[in-house]
Motif scaffolding. Sequence first.
Motif, short mmCIF file in Angstrom:
data_model
loop_
_atom_site.label_atom_id
_atom_site.label_comp_id
_atom_site.label_asym_id
_atom_site.label_seq_id
_atom_site.Cartn_x
_atom_site.Cartn_y
_atom_site.Cartn_z
N ILE A 150 87.99 -10.57 19.41
CA ILE A 150 88.61 -11.85 19.03
C ILE A 150 87.58 -12.80 18.43
N CYS A 151 86.40 -12.86 19.03
CA CYS A 151 85.33 -13.72 18.49
C CYS A 151 84.89 -13.24 17.10
N PHE A 152 84.80 -11.93 16.91
CA PHE A 152 84.43 -11.39 15.61
C PHE A 152 85.48 -11.74 14.55
N ILE A 153 86.75 -11.60 14.91
CA ILE A 153 87.82 -11.93 13.96
C ILE A 153 87.79 -13.42 13.63
N ALA A 154 87.60 -14.25 14.65
CA ALA A 154 87.54 -15.70 14.41
C ALA A 154 86.34 -16.05 13.53
N PHE A 155 85.20 -15.42 13.78
CA PHE A 155 84.01 -15.67 12.97
C PHE A 155 84.24 -15.22 11.52
N ALA A 156 84.82 -14.04 11.36
CA ALA A 156 85.08 -13.52 10.01
C ALA A 156 86.07 -14.42 9.28
N ALA A 157 87.09 -14.90 9.98
CA ALA A 157 88.07 -15.78 9.36
C ALA A 157 87.43 -17.10 8.96
N SER A 158 86.56 -17.64 9.82
CA SER A 158 85.91 -18.91 9.47
C SER A 158 84.93 -18.72 8.30
N ALA A 162 85.32 -20.53 4.72
CA ALA A 162 84.20 -21.32 4.21
C ALA A 162 83.81 -20.88 2.83
N MET A 163 83.95 -19.60 2.53
CA MET A 163 83.63 -19.10 1.20
C MET A 163 84.64 -19.56 0.16
N HIS A 164 85.90 -19.68 0.57
CA HIS A 164 86.95 -20.11 -0.37
C HIS A 164 87.07 -21.62 -0.43
N GLY A 165 86.59 -22.32 0.53
CA GLY A 165 86.80 -23.76 0.57
C GLY A 165 85.62 -24.50 0.16
#
Length: 165
Positions: A150-158, A162-165
């Motif tokens: 879950i932490c890995f998925i949350a990190f990857a999503a953030s 961040a890359m798109h925003g």
Amino acid sequence: METTVEEKYQSPQIPNNLILTPEAQSFLLSSGKWASFLGILGFIFCGLFLLFALSVGTIMTKIAELQPGNPAAMMMAGMGGGLSVVYILLDLLYFFFALYLYQFAVKIKAAINFNDNFHLTAGLGKLKSFFKLWGIVTIVILALYAIGIICFIAFAASMASAMHG
């Protein structure tokens, strides 16, 4: 339909006439011998791991002294005490696995050799404790894996946002 006081659930009576065949006794005795071997080996490895746990802080400090300009080595030296505590706790956990196995072995061998139901019951109780501990540790590890995923998925999503925003 109403339930009256007389209709309360009662657990079924378990007959006390369980008989261990000679083959079953042989299997238990063999299991006891292997459990004894594994329990003693577990104690030996607990002792060796405890020595390592107590010296890991010194090892990390010596590595940092050999590489004075390396910030990673300095960070490892600072973590030596914490690592020692973690390793000692893991060693304590492993000790209980070895202890329950060894206690099962001693009691089950006595039960078979002396045809003693008390030792048989106590030995099987230690085997139950071993598997209960194994189950609890497995549940904790699975929970840690789930939290890690879950932490890995949350990190990857953030990172993606961040890359798109």
